[in-house]
Motif scaffolding. Structure first.
Motif, PDB file in Angstrom:
ATOM      1  N   ALA A 132       0.771  -1.377   0.053  1.00 32.83           N
ATOM      2  CA  ALA A 132       0.101  -0.052   0.010  1.00 32.83           C
ATOM      3  C   ALA A 132       0.933   1.193  -0.039  1.00 32.83           C
ATOM      4  N   TYR A 133       1.676   1.118   0.820  1.00 34.32           N
ATOM      5  CA  TYR A 133       2.722   2.405   0.819  1.00 34.32           C
ATOM      6  C   TYR A 133       3.607   2.596  -0.245  1.00 34.32           C
ATOM      7  N   THR A 134       3.967   1.592  -0.918  1.00 37.79           N
ATOM      8  CA  THR A 134       4.690   1.794  -2.194  1.00 37.79           C
ATOM      9  C   THR A 134       3.749   2.199  -3.536  1.00 37.79           C
ATOM     10  N   LEU A 135       2.586   1.936  -3.336  1.00 40.34           N
ATOM     11  CA  LEU A 135       1.498   2.282  -4.199  1.00 40.34           C
ATOM     12  C   LEU A 135       1.253   3.739  -4.023  1.00 40.34           C
ATOM     13  N   ILE A 136       1.103   4.340  -3.074  1.00 40.48           N
ATOM     14  CA  ILE A 136       0.746   5.732  -2.291  1.00 40.48           C
ATOM     15  C   ILE A 136       1.901   6.632  -2.777  1.00 40.48           C
ATOM     16  N   LEU A 137       3.196   6.096  -2.383  1.00 34.24           N
ATOM     17  CA  LEU A 137       4.329   7.109  -2.284  1.00 34.24           C
ATOM     18  C   LEU A 137       4.668   6.984  -4.116  1.00 34.24           C
ATOM     19  N   ARG A 138       4.172   6.372  -4.866  1.00 32.09           N
ATOM     20  CA  ARG A 138       4.521   6.581  -6.295  1.00 32.09           C
ATOM     21  C   ARG A 138       3.485   7.257  -7.156  1.00 32.09           C
ATOM     22  N   GLY A 139       2.294   7.296  -6.298  1.00 28.65           N
ATOM     23  CA  GLY A 139       1.131   7.953  -7.013  1.00 28.65           C
ATOM     24  C   GLY A 139       1.427   9.271  -7.230  1.00 28.65           C
ATOM     25  N   GLN A 140       0.836   9.847  -8.569  1.00 29.41           N
ATOM     26  CA  GLN A 140       1.096  11.292  -8.583  1.00 29.41           C
ATOM     27  C   GLN A 140       0.627  12.353  -7.856  1.00 29.41           C
ATOM     28  N   GLY A 141      -1.063  11.682  -7.325  1.00 31.94           N
ATOM     29  CA  GLY A 141      -1.703  12.439  -6.505  1.00 31.94           C
ATOM     30  C   GLY A 141      -0.976  12.801  -5.357  1.00 31.94           C
ATOM     31  N   PHE A 142      -0.291  11.709  -4.719  1.00 37.97           N
ATOM     32  CA  PHE A 142       0.668  11.898  -3.649  1.00 37.97           C
ATOM     33  C   PHE A 142       1.632  12.994  -3.776  1.00 37.97           C
ATOM     34  N   LEU A 143       2.356  12.838  -4.693  1.00 35.64           N
ATOM     35  CA  LEU A 143       3.575  13.652  -4.884  1.00 35.64           C
ATOM     36  C   LEU A 143       3.059  15.073  -5.226  1.00 35.64           C
ATOM     37  N   ASN A 144       2.025  15.445  -5.932  1.00 36.66           N
ATOM     38  CA  ASN A 144       1.524  16.867  -5.978  1.00 36.66           C
ATOM     39  C   ASN A 144       1.098  17.198  -4.332  1.00 36.66           C
ATOM     40  N   ALA A 145       0.454  16.555  -3.864  1.00 35.62           N
ATOM     41  CA  ALA A 145       0.216  16.997  -2.567  1.00 35.62           C
ATOM     42  C   ALA A 145       1.241  17.263  -1.578  1.00 35.62           C
ATOM     43  N   LEU A 146       2.189  16.209  -1.708  1.00 33.92           N
ATOM     44  CA  LEU A 146       3.449  16.652  -0.769  1.00 33.92           C
ATOM     45  C   LEU A 146       4.025  17.913  -1.130  1.00 33.92           C
ATOM     46  N   LYS A 147       4.168  18.118  -2.376  1.00 37.00           N
ATOM     47  CA  LYS A 147       4.689  19.494  -2.813  1.00 37.00           C
ATOM     48  C   LYS A 147       4.046  20.504  -2.418  1.00 37.00           C
ATOM     49  N   ALA A 148       2.725  20.609  -2.365  1.00 32.41           N
ATOM     50  CA  ALA A 148       1.943  21.617  -1.797  1.00 32.41           C
ATOM     51  C   ALA A 148       2.082  21.822  -0.383  1.00 32.41           C
ATOM     52  N   SER A 149       1.992  20.494   0.451  1.00 34.19           N
ATOM     53  CA  SER A 149       2.118  20.754   1.692  1.00 34.19           C
ATOM     54  C   SER A 149       3.435  21.306   2.065  1.00 34.19           C
ATOM     55  N   CYS A 150       4.654  20.851   1.423  1.00 35.95           N
ATOM     56  CA  CYS A 150       5.993  21.258   1.781  1.00 35.95           C
ATOM     57  C   CYS A 150       6.096  22.732   1.714  1.00 35.95           C
ATOM     58  N   PHE A 151       5.698  23.131   0.275  1.00 39.64           N
ATOM     59  CA  PHE A 151       5.746  24.460  -0.062  1.00 39.64           C
ATOM     60  C   PHE A 151       4.917  25.421   1.175  1.00 39.64           C
ATOM     61  N   LYS A 208      -5.025  -5.011  -6.577  1.00 43.89           N
ATOM     62  CA  LYS A 208      -3.757  -5.134  -5.752  1.00 43.89           C
ATOM     63  C   LYS A 208      -3.727  -5.198  -4.395  1.00 43.89           C
ATOM     64  N   VAL A 209      -4.424  -3.912  -4.020  1.00 51.61           N
ATOM     65  CA  VAL A 209      -4.499  -3.735  -2.563  1.00 51.61           C
ATOM     66  C   VAL A 209      -5.765  -3.392  -2.298  1.00 51.61           C
ATOM     67  N   PRO A 210      -6.597  -3.777  -1.064  1.00 55.74           N
ATOM     68  CA  PRO A 210      -7.778  -3.357  -0.707  1.00 55.74           C
ATOM     69  C   PRO A 210      -7.873  -1.816  -0.605  1.00 55.74           C
ATOM     70  N   GLN A 211      -8.804  -1.285  -0.660  1.00 59.11           N
ATOM     71  CA  GLN A 211      -9.140   0.305  -0.713  1.00 59.11           C
ATOM     72  C   GLN A 211      -8.964   0.778   1.129  1.00 59.11           C
ATOM     73  N   GLU A 212      -9.410  -0.031   1.807  1.00 54.39           N
ATOM     74  CA  GLU A 212      -9.213   0.039   3.192  1.00 54.39           C
ATOM     75  C   GLU A 212      -7.890   0.052   3.399  1.00 54.39           C
ATOM     76  N   VAL A 213      -7.067  -0.643   3.124  1.00 59.35           N
ATOM     77  CA  VAL A 213      -5.624  -0.770   3.590  1.00 59.35           C
ATOM     78  C   VAL A 213      -5.004   0.565   2.948  1.00 59.35           C
ATOM     79  N   MET A 214      -5.371   0.993   1.520  1.00 60.42           N
ATOM     80  CA  MET A 214      -4.770   2.096   1.128  1.00 60.42           C
ATOM     81  C   MET A 214      -5.110   3.320   2.046  1.00 60.42           C
ATOM     82  N   ARG A 215      -6.200   3.448   2.387  1.00 62.04           N
ATOM     83  CA  ARG A 215      -6.848   4.485   3.087  1.00 62.04           C
ATOM     84  C   ARG A 215      -5.976   4.770   4.321  1.00 62.04           C
ATOM     85  N   MET A 216      -5.892   3.591   4.992  1.00 58.61           N
ATOM     86  CA  MET A 216      -5.318   3.654   6.239  1.00 58.61           C
ATOM     87  C   MET A 216      -3.884   4.275   6.117  1.00 58.61           C
ATOM     88  N   ALA A 217      -3.240   3.461   4.976  1.00 59.10           N
ATOM     89  CA  ALA A 217      -1.723   4.040   4.846  1.00 59.10           C
ATOM     90  C   ALA A 217      -1.644   5.480   4.534  1.00 59.10           C
TER      91      ALA A 217
END
Lengths: 303, 314
Positions: free
Chosen positions: A72-91, A263-272
């Protein structure tokens, strides 16, 4: 400390030791119960987030997965959605915090001088912002008129100077020993050098506290993001998390090429994703604890 | 903050001009903060005129027609307004019932002898204060949602039938209040812990010598000694009775519990910001009504606090 030991000594003399022990255990258990309501939800979320897809059965209760996985973590950390949001939060967090601390500390230091021309009026004007706010729509129109829609500075600047922070910092600065400043003044030290080389080094604990406050509040920025940002790729992590948790199909939010559902259940993704978003707060939290101990916080809370 | 009036100094103050020159750099230090307040706190207040206009974004603030108190009249005749006011007061009143929670927590923490244990507990209970409402609401979802929630999984595992807690009108306020207590109880206890730490230890010793029990010590020494702090906190809380935690309410809203969670800010956000400029004037009027009422409440409660010889916030 000595008083405590005296009391302890006396009570053991009177033969109250056993009952005192029981009392301590009961109090301790009650507090442990309260504290566990704060900790257990996180433990549960963390454990589920590491569950392997093959070991996960939807809707079934279990506390310990048969098989662990970081999928779940590898999928989230690789996703473009996370990278965009991380950039915004860091800025927002790392540009906003220095602005916030500098603006508050500068204004507070200025107001801490009693012989400042117009100081009283400025003080009143600062206090007034604590009493009365224009409201959501005027603020929104103001941001729009300033051309800050879809600009991260709209999430940084409106909260960058707060009356409460200025007042606490001001009372801190005016309680600093005057001799040092006076001596420096006699030696011909200018205002700026005095502020940066004498006053600020004396206020490190207080500055650290407010820096941490600012970091946390910018990292947690949610409402000003949904108010002032319209471009979905510019939304910070809190909005990302809210979308992942509350939408039925998360693959669009995670935004990754692979097909998620198999691949990964939604609930697991959400919690991750919750763990990822809360992780930085958990990391800086021990440092904040250090400053509670110094008593700065108590003064701050008392106002 | 009430500033204590300084005794007039014996040394004569230097003239305004020399003071201005002396402090020139000080103004520079304060400038960023002043500009931020000017641009983001004072500048928006100009837009409050909209509440008395039929605002038209094409004409702008200066050329939109004035309509007097039309929007306020509409407001006071709007059934929705009373619903929102009533909801806000209900939520505030329920959270007022949880006011003793941080006091009890502080009393419990104060009884702990082991410093290390006390610190561990404090670390845990202060944590939720630093979490965003997004996190808190997500955790609630993981615990209470119909299919994925932990509580329902336990209910199903023990042979019960799953319930839709988050869509249940009858318990939505309970959930909101529990969330607020969970998030705020630890942080709220700090101020009482500080007050308890300030109590003279000799009082306890004297009581102990007279054979007072733990409970008697708490009831007759600790509580009376922290009563001023309790009074100040209670009065200050009354000052915010017309405000609810808006992010929390917005995040908890769904179609089924909507009417229970309709409060001013949610309405303003959904009708003002989200649905374009047609409702700008009306929603600004609602916001202004709320701002004015809460300002009056803060001033009045603060007066009560300071007139009783205690330190207020202004």
């Amino acid at each position: 400390m000595t008083q405590k030991t005296i009391v302890k000594h006396r009570s053991s003399h009177l033969g109250m030791h056993a009952s005192e022990r029981i009392y301590q255990v009961i109090i301790g258990l009650l507090l442990a119960l309260i504290a566990s309501t704060m900790i257990l939800p996180f433990l549960y979320v963390i454990i589920i987030s590491f569950t392997d897809a093959t070991a996960y059965v939807s809707g079934v209760f279990y506390l310990w997965p048969k098989k662990w996985s970081t999928e779940a973590y590898t999928l989230i950390l690789r996703g473009q959605g996370f990278l965009n949001a991380l950039k915004a939060s860091c800025f927002i967090t790392f540009v906003g915090t220095p602005i916030n601390v500098c603006a508050n500390a500068g204004l507070a230091y200025m107001l801490s001088k009693d012989d400042l021309v117009g100081g009283k009026l400025i003080n009143r004007l600062v206090m007034f912002t604590m009493l009365f706010g224009a409201g959501m729509i005027p603020n929104f129109i103001n941001i729009r008129n300033l051309g800050l829609i879809n600009n991260w500075f709209a999430n940084i600047l409106p909260g960058a100077c707060g009356a409460w922070t200025v007042m606490v910092m001001k009372s801190f600065f005016s309680e600093l020993p005057k001799d040092l400043e006076e001596a420096a003044e006699v030696d011909g030290c200018g205002t700026l050098r005095m502020f940066f080389q004498i006053v600020l080094p004396l206020s490190l604990a207080m500055l650290a506290t407010f820096t941490l406050f600012a970091l946390v509040s910018y990292w947690n920025c949610y409402f000003s993001a949904i108010m002032y940002l319209t471009d979905t790729t510019k939304m910070p992590l809190q909005v990302y998390l809210q979308k992942i948790v509350l939408t039925t199909d998360i693959s669009e939010v995670v935004d990754i090429q692979d097909d998620l559902r198999n691949k990964v259940p939604q609930e697991v993704m959400r919690m991750a994703s919750l763990v990822v978003v809360v992780f930085p707060i958990l990391c800086i939290y021990p440092f904040m604890q250090k400053y509670f101990a110094k008593g700065v916080m108590v003064g701050a809370v008392k106002g | 903050m009430t500033t204590i009036q300084k005794q007039p100094s014996i040394i004569r103050r230097s003239s305004i001009r020399t003071r201005l020159r002396k402090h020139a750099w000080l103004y520079l230090l304060g400038l960023p903060g002043m500009l931020i307040l000017l641009f983001f706190n004072y500048l928006p207040m100009g837009s409050l005129i909209m509440a008395f206009q039929d605002y038209d974004p094409w004409k702008g603030l200066l050329n939109s027609p004035f309509v007097g108190f039309k929007h306020f009249e509409r407001l006071f005749n709007d059934k929705k307004f009373y619903l929102m006011l009533w909801n806000t007061l209900k939520i505030s009143f329920l959270s007022l019932l949880t006011f003793p929670a941080p006091i009890i927590l502080a009393l419990l923490l104060n009884e702990v002898r082991s410093a290390a244990y006390k610190k561990t507990i404090q670390t845990a209970v202060y944590l939720p204060h630093f979490l965003s409402w997004t996190i808190v609401v997500s955790l609630t979802f993981f615990l209470l949602s119909s299919e994925q929630g932990l509580v329902n999984k336990i209910i199903v595992a023990t042979g019960g039938k799953a319930r839709r807690f988050l869509f249940d009108k009858s318990i939505i306020y309970l959930i909101i209040v529990i969330q607020s207590v969970w998030k705020g109880v630890g942080w709220g206890s700090i101020v009482y812990l500080a007050a308890i730490a300030g109590i003279d230890q000799q009082l306890y010793e004297a009581a102990r010598l007279d054979g007072a029990s733990k409970l008697q010590c708490i009831l007759h020494i600790t509580l009376p000694c922290i009563l001023p702090t309790v009074a100040v906190m209670l009065i200050l809380k009354m000052g915010s009775i017309i405000s609810v935690d808006f992010e929390q309410v917005l995040l908890m809203t769904n179609a089924l519990v909507k009417e229970k969670l309709e409060v001013f800010e949610v309405f303003i956000y959904q009708n003002g910001v989200k649905s374009g400029s047609t409702q700008f004037s009306y929603t600004t009027a609602i916001g202004m009504f709320k701002s004015v009422v809460s300002t009056i409440l803060v001033i009045v409660t603060n007066k009560i606090v300071t007139s009783n010889g205690m330190r207020g916030i202004i």
